[in-house]
Scaffold this motif. Structure first.
Motif, PDB file in Angstrom:
ATOM      1  N   GLN B 114       0.838  -1.203   0.000  1.00 33.90           N
ATOM      2  CA  GLN B 114       0.000   0.000   0.000  1.00 33.90           C
ATOM      3  C   GLN B 114       0.865   1.241   0.000  1.00 33.90           C
ATOM      4  N   ARG B 115       1.891   1.210   0.874  1.00 30.76           N
ATOM      5  CA  ARG B 115       2.794   2.365   0.939  1.00 30.76           C
ATOM      6  C   ARG B 115       3.363   2.669  -0.443  1.00 30.76           C
ATOM      7  N   LEU B 116       3.839   1.614  -1.109  1.00 28.27           N
ATOM      8  CA  LEU B 116       4.472   1.798  -2.414  1.00 28.27           C
ATOM      9  C   LEU B 116       3.462   2.345  -3.427  1.00 28.27           C
ATOM     10  N   THR B 117       2.265   1.752  -3.440  1.00 24.59           N
ATOM     11  CA  THR B 117       1.242   2.144  -4.401  1.00 24.59           C
ATOM     12  C   THR B 117       0.786   3.585  -4.170  1.00 24.59           C
ATOM     13  N   TYR B 118       0.462   3.893  -2.901  1.00 27.49           N
ATOM     14  CA  TYR B 118      -0.047   5.232  -2.620  1.00 27.49           C
ATOM     15  C   TYR B 118       1.041   6.283  -2.821  1.00 27.49           C
ATOM     16  N   PHE B 119       2.290   5.894  -2.483  1.00 33.65           N
ATOM     17  CA  PHE B 119       3.400   6.812  -2.712  1.00 33.65           C
ATOM     18  C   PHE B 119       3.490   7.143  -4.211  1.00 33.65           C
ATOM     19  N   GLY B 120       3.378   6.106  -5.035  1.00 32.12           N
ATOM     20  CA  GLY B 120       3.422   6.302  -6.494  1.00 32.12           C
ATOM     21  C   GLY B 120       2.282   7.191  -6.966  1.00 32.12           C
ATOM     22  N   LEU B 121       1.090   6.914  -6.423  1.00 30.93           N
ATOM     23  CA  LEU B 121      -0.067   7.736  -6.790  1.00 30.93           C
ATOM     24  C   LEU B 121       0.178   9.200  -6.459  1.00 30.93           C
ATOM     25  N   LYS B 122       0.659   9.418  -5.213  1.00 35.41           N
ATOM     26  CA  LYS B 122       0.781  10.796  -4.732  1.00 35.41           C
ATOM     27  C   LYS B 122       1.939  11.535  -5.392  1.00 35.41           C
ATOM     28  N   ILE B 123       2.987  10.799  -5.698  1.00 35.27           N
ATOM     29  CA  ILE B 123       4.186  11.467  -6.218  1.00 35.27           C
ATOM     30  C   ILE B 123       4.157  11.566  -7.744  1.00 35.27           C
ATOM     31  N   ILE B 124       3.555  10.572  -8.395  1.00 36.57           N
ATOM     32  CA  ILE B 124       3.588  10.593  -9.869  1.00 36.57           C
ATOM     33  C   ILE B 124       2.208  10.822 -10.483  1.00 36.57           C
ATOM     34  N   ILE B 125       1.282   9.907 -10.244  1.00 39.85           N
ATOM     35  CA  ILE B 125       0.028   9.933 -11.008  1.00 39.85           C
ATOM     36  C   ILE B 125      -0.790  11.191 -10.736  1.00 39.85           C
ATOM     37  N   ILE B 126      -1.018  11.487  -9.444  1.00 42.58           N
ATOM     38  CA  ILE B 126      -1.862  12.642  -9.135  1.00 42.58           C
ATOM     39  C   ILE B 126      -1.225  13.942  -9.631  1.00 42.58           C
ATOM     40  N   PRO B 127       0.080  14.166  -9.359  1.00 41.56           N
ATOM     41  CA  PRO B 127       0.681  15.392  -9.922  1.00 41.56           C
ATOM     42  C   PRO B 127       0.592  15.451 -11.445  1.00 41.56           C
ATOM     43  N   VAL B 128       0.823  14.324 -12.106  1.00 42.63           N
ATOM     44  CA  VAL B 128       0.719  14.330 -13.573  1.00 42.63           C
ATOM     45  C   VAL B 128      -0.693  14.727 -13.983  1.00 42.63           C
ATOM     46  N   MET B 129      -1.693  14.155 -13.294  1.00 43.78           N
ATOM     47  CA  MET B 129      -3.079  14.461 -13.642  1.00 43.78           C
ATOM     48  C   MET B 129      -3.403  15.923 -13.362  1.00 43.78           C
ATOM     49  N   VAL B 130      -2.948  16.423 -12.215  1.00 46.26           N
ATOM     50  CA  VAL B 130      -3.267  17.809 -11.859  1.00 46.26           C
ATOM     51  C   VAL B 130      -2.601  18.769 -12.838  1.00 46.26           C
ATOM     52  N   PHE B 131      -1.318  18.548 -13.109  1.00 44.65           N
ATOM     53  CA  PHE B 131      -0.624  19.510 -13.971  1.00 44.65           C
ATOM     54  C   PHE B 131      -1.053  19.401 -15.424  1.00 44.65           C
ATOM     55  N   SER B 132      -1.221  18.177 -15.899  1.00 45.65           N
ATOM     56  CA  SER B 132      -1.699  18.063 -17.288  1.00 45.65           C
ATOM     57  C   SER B 132      -3.126  18.592 -17.370  1.00 45.65           C
ATOM     58  N   GLY B 133      -3.903  18.391 -16.291  1.00 44.36           N
ATOM     59  CA  GLY B 133      -5.281  18.903 -16.282  1.00 44.36           C
ATOM     60  C   GLY B 133      -5.308  20.424 -16.301  1.00 44.36           C
TER      61      GLY B 133
END
Lengths: 524, 215
Positions: B114-133
């Motif tokens: 979970q730590r690894l997955t959520y860390f990835g979400l918070k550090i990569i996926i969500i920022p990518v989505m927010v900035f590209s959005g």
């Protein structure tokens, strides 16, 4: 800690809702309602021309009447004689060619092809008298100006057919001159609605239905609406009329724009305003054209000249549109058409007389409207595409401008003698261009910008007519990414596969868990 | 001995469920804009998507503030410790009714995966989505005085990145929804995220003891 966070959230929410409430509370008249009240006030005449003695003296000829006009309007002739309505040409800069004089005088189209040599009939739409030849016509004789064709407000003035621009001989010129005024829709429409030899033949968005249109035909000119005249939009300063057609023009100047009245951000919806950077108003607000009568979409000159019992004939369709004329060939028509869409930056190039055709295997674009997605000045605009097959000389690889019109037989005019070879020879000879004696027919194409027959928001093009996967209105404009239409194939394939793999994975995992727990409970 | 403890505090639960609603709304409207299906109507989909995006960003700002001030951000630091054991559990142990290899405590409520997955979400996926959005929303053509410094010639890259991120998030949601059922009981994870409480082993006992008890 918990309380602080909740308080912060509540404060944030209340600030947001307060802003939105205050915003909607603002009430002011919209630009459109201001424009409506401005244009509903119609100007009344400031002068009663019928009281002027000089206009009461019986005019012996149209030229005498013009002289009478000019005796008061003594600087107007200079203005008129600089206009392209008079000169039928104007200097234009074309990238790659430099400055050329372009206009009706010398530019080819793929309708009646060209004016040169056919002025006897074409000059019916010249704002002058006695144009037998555009080359020999006196552009400096101010009494040649036809004031009334534009300024008649009685709707009784009419030019005679095939008389080089002279009016019908039976008119009461003094009566008309006593009632002149600013041009009305009828003054402009009498020529601009009938270009190409009949109602709505050329433009598709300019036709006789616009004399007295309903709101469904055009929201601006509607008699049950603001009832705008042509010159309300085509604003005119000293006989220079704004707006032009890129069948003849090349430069981005003196254009008539929707934005002049409506501004750069006319929608309440900001997302629509954002579109205006790359999409012209007309693109969404003219969903269809040729709303009342059909317009010509295809003209095949190659079949012209056929005779029945030695006589020319015509075939009409059920709506009365010509589909064959011995003089002009075969036609196709379209009504309620969806425009084609192209990028356009306000400049155009042209096929000019004598140009050698580089590639005869493809249709020749007679007017090239320039622009692309990456061009900062270009917007997507609607156009009518008019296709044709027209004569060319396969040896010299040049379009042929044949002689079409003559008053009598034996002069080689196609419309009288029905002989393509003679007509081509006469036509090219008059231009000083070579003719090999061979005639073939080549496909040509023109793009006519669609600017009229404007619809309101209720009929405007909807989002998904462009933002759609297949067959959208912009399906042919592929030089940019359009949300809803475009996808990256790799991301799409990988993404959808990932979803299916994830779903299959959890289902498999879940099934094994169920099976395992059953087995364990049996053992248990 | 089992004890009722608060695993997820009120803000966390508010954050989680608001985020859940917003992500479902963003996905539904986003894929409509993408042309995958029609449901809200294109214009509405754009409006809802933008509104949800703003709400999501406000929520993210609050969440970041909360995580920093409470120190809870440390819960998301990835660790290699027991990572293998956790993977083994999901691949094998779970079918044999084996115990969870790691214990949920208030101080460590996420397992290593979970730590690894959520860390990835918070550090990569969500920022990518927010900035590209954000670029998607405020993307202008450079000459219009928009994002001049970026010199973006086309929306293509932004849109493709945003779409790729959306597919990854959707895959995450599918797996996340399934993993809800893998708690101590089928519904204990869900209950914890709704009520905040979960019955977990007393924190005094060490790992070895609890394993023995579970066995």
């Amino acid at each position: 800690m918990k309380k602080i966070v909740i308080v912060l959230v509540l404060i944030g929410l209340s600030v947001i809702s307060a802003i939105s409430l205050l915003k909607t509370g603002e009430v002011r008249p919209t630009r459109v309602s201001e424009l409506k009240s401005q244009f509903l006030e119609k100007a009344t005449a400031r002068v009663d021309h019928s009281k002027f003695p000089i206009l009461q003296i019986k005019a012996a000829s149209p030229r005498d009447l013009t002289a009478a006009c000019l005796s008061c309007h003594n600087k107007t002739a200079q203005e008129v004689m600089q206009s392209n309505h008079w000169n039928w040409e104007r200097p234009e800069y074309i990238a790659g060619r430099g400055i050329v004089y372009l206009g009706k005088k010398n530019v080819l189209n793929n309708f009646c092809i060209g004016v040169d040599g056919n002025e006897g009939t074409c000059a019916r739409c010249h704002i002058g008298f006695g144009m037998r030849s555009a080359r020999t016509f006196s552009y400096t004789d101010s009494t040649n100006i036809d004031c009334l064709v534009c300024h008649d407000n009685t709707e009784t003035y009419a030019k005679a057919p095939e008389k080089g621009g002279a009016p019908e001989p039976v008119l009461d010129l003094n009566y008309i001159a006593g009632r002149v005024g600013s041009p009305k829709r009828s003054n402009c429409g009498v020529c601009h609605f009938y270009g190409g030899g009949g109602n709505n033949v050329k433009h598709g968005d300019l036709e006789e239905a616009l004399f007295e249109p309903t709101r469904d035909i055009d929201i601006h000119m509607a008699v049950d609406g603001v009832n705008l005249s042509c010159i309300d939009c085509h604003t005119t300063e000293r006989h220079v009329i704004s707006g032009k057609m890129y069948s003849l023009s090349s430069m981005n100047r003196n254009r008539s724009h929707c934005e002049s009245c409506h501004g750069e951000a006319p929608h309440a919806d900001n997302i629509l305003n954002k579109h205006m950077l790359k999409v012209a108003c007309q693109t969404c607000h003219i969903p269809i054209y040729a709303k009342a009568h059909a317009t010509k979409t295809h003209w095949d000159w190659s079949t012209a000249g056929r005779l029945r019992d030695g006589k020319p004939y015509e075939i009409n369709d059920a709506d009365g549109n010509h589909i064959y004329l011995s003089t002009k060939g075969s036609f196709q028509w379209g009504k309620n058409l969806k425009p084609d869409y192209i990028w356009f930056n306000g400049t155009a190039g042209h096929y000019l007389l004598g140009d050698v055709i580089a590639d005869t295997s493809r249709p020749i674009l007679l007017n090239t409207l320039n622009g692309s997605y990456h061009d900062p000045d270009a917007k997507i605009v609607p156009v009518k595409t008019h296709n044709a097959r027209q004569p060319y000389d396969p040896a010299h690889r040049m379009l042929i401008k044949a002689k079409l019109y003559a008053e009598e037989k034996g002069q080689g005019a196609l419309w009288v003698d029905f002989d393509w070879h003679k007509a081509a020879e006469k036509g090219m000879q008059a231009l000083g261009l070579p003719f090999s004696g061979e005639i073939a027919f080549i496909r040509t194409q023109m793009h006519w910008r669609i600017n009229h027959m404007v619809s309101g928001k209720d009929q405007a093009v909807a989002c998904t007519e462009c933002h759609t996967r297949a067959d959208g209105r912009l399906a042919n404009l592929t030089d940019f990414y359009l949300p809803g239409r475009d996808r990256n194939l790799l991301v799409e394939t990988a993404g959808i596969s990932l979803l299916w793999i994830s779903l299959a994975g959890v289902l498999l995992h879940g099934s094994i868990r169920i099976a395992a727990s059953r087995r364990n409970s049996k053992r248990g | 001995m089992k004890q009722k403890v608060t695993i997820y505090r009120a803000f966390e639960r508010f954050w989680h469920w608001t985020q859940a609603v917003l992500i479902f709304l963003l996905a539904a409207t986003g894929f409509e804009i993408h042309g995958s299906f029609e449901f809200f109507g294109y214009r509405n989909a754009v409006t809802y998507h933008n509104a949800a995006a703003y709400a999501f960003m406000v929520l993210i700002i609050f969440a970041i503030f909360w995580h920093l001030t409470t120190g809870e951000w440390k819960q998301y630091l990835p660790t290699a410790k027991h990572l293998r054991a956790q993977a083994d559990y999901y691949l094998f142990g779970i079918f044999k009714n084996a115990p969870h290899p790691t214990r949920k405590t208030v101080l460590s409520k996420l397992n290593p995966l979970q730590r690894l997955t959520y860390f990835g979400l918070k550090i990569i996926i969500i920022p990518v989505m927010v900035f590209s959005g954000l670029l998607y929303m405020f993307y202008r053509y450079p000459q219009a005085g928009g994002v001049v410094g970026l010199r973006l010639e086309s929306i293509r890259l932004i849109a493709v990145l945003h779409t790729a991120g959306a597919y990854l998030l959707m895959a995450f949601i599918i797996i996340h929804l399934y993993l809800i059922t893998t708690g101590a009981t089928l519904t204990s994870n869900l209950k914890a995220m709704i009520t905040g409480y979960e019955e977990i082993e007393e924190s005094q006992s060490d790992t070895a003891e609890s394993e023995v008890q579970n066995g």
